[in-house]
Scaffold this motif. Sequence first.
Motif, mmCIF file in Angstrom:
data_model
loop_
_atom_site.group_PDB
_atom_site.id
_atom_site.type_symbol
_atom_site.label_atom_id
_atom_site.label_comp_id
_atom_site.label_asym_id
_atom_site.label_seq_id
_atom_site.Cartn_x
_atom_site.Cartn_y
_atom_site.Cartn_z
ATOM 1 N N HIS A 1 14.641 60.104 55.397
ATOM 2 C CA HIS A 1 13.437 60.548 54.621
ATOM 3 C C HIS A 1 12.433 61.276 55.423
ATOM 4 O O HIS A 1 12.088 60.912 56.855
ATOM 5 N N ALA A 2 11.397 62.030 54.790
ATOM 6 C CA ALA A 2 10.397 62.740 55.355
ATOM 7 C C ALA A 2 9.487 61.945 55.793
ATOM 8 O O ALA A 2 8.548 61.983 56.630
ATOM 9 N N HIS B 1 11.376 66.192 63.754
ATOM 10 C CA HIS B 1 11.850 65.146 62.759
ATOM 11 C C HIS B 1 13.316 65.581 62.924
ATOM 12 O O HIS B 1 13.662 66.519 62.828
ATOM 13 N N GLN C 1 16.386 64.538 58.181
ATOM 14 C CA GLN C 1 16.082 64.310 56.736
ATOM 15 C C GLN C 1 17.024 64.712 55.631
ATOM 16 O O GLN C 1 17.703 65.539 55.685
ATOM 17 N N ASP D 1 16.833 69.177 59.783
ATOM 18 C CA ASP D 1 17.469 68.261 58.847
ATOM 19 C C ASP D 1 18.956 68.154 58.675
ATOM 20 O O ASP D 1 19.332 68.773 59.547
#
Length: 296
Positions: free
Chosen positions: A121-122, A168, A171, A194
């Motif tokens: 998840h973000a 990140h 995602q 992602d």
Amino acid sequence: MKHRVQIISAPSILGLKPTGVEQLPQSLLGVGLADKLKTVEPVVDIPTLNDSYNSHREPVTKCLNPAAIQGFSLGLMKEIESQIAKSAFPLVLGGDCSILIGIMAGLKTKGNYGLIFLDGHADFYQPEKSTTGEVADMDLAIVTGRGPDILTDINNLKPYVEDRNVIHIGQRDTQETKEYGSQDIKETDIKSFDLAMIKSAGLQKTLANIVEHINKSNLDGFWIHFDTDVVSDEENPAVDYRLPGGLTFNQVGQILTQLIQTGKIKGLNVTIFNPALDKDGEIAVQLSDCLVHAFD
């Protein structure tokens, strides 16, 4: 490079709900994590304040348990400060993702650190857009300075990490975040890889780009946030908010190993794995092995 790993038990569920995530440290330690890592010092236990859990949103912040989370974060923050000062490698076993608040606040007092955020998840919701008010779905927003001051500005340290120093990875809830109107990490200076990008470029090329970015940084180091829902739903269904797809345990192991081998990683936390949903205990073993092999 040998790391002096210090395990810290911080099984807070204040940012989620008491469904079993609080059993994460006990589960991983129960399958021999500490022995396999050859840790010397006893496990440090952080008071969770879980008894004060309230399932109703606080009316001003629109979050669950903001005051209790701040109190818990202050305790974890002090322990992170202490361990970094001793050049230990903290391995923090959560708990839900809101434990990242105390961790990043503690790091901010010791220098300028980056964050590698492994999560399906973000976790970038504004409180008013969150369907639950659970801080575990807005922790990345909070540590980068977005959200109520009671959580984003502990001891006047806001932001705990700059957008440009966040990476990140993994995602896969992009469509869901659009539907609910979450902020988009891709509209910030956060570097995002992602799941679709990883599949398109390939894991090794993606990792090479990430490692190059880390090695070029002039930071004091990086922290890894490992939310176990980044692992595919097929291999790890033991999470409260499931999503189809994801990375394999083998792929996550490769990521952790190569990141730690850079020598830039100063600590790691594990969150969201729910042992109550791991009926035969096999996922705990795989997760423990993944962590141990990362330090080989």
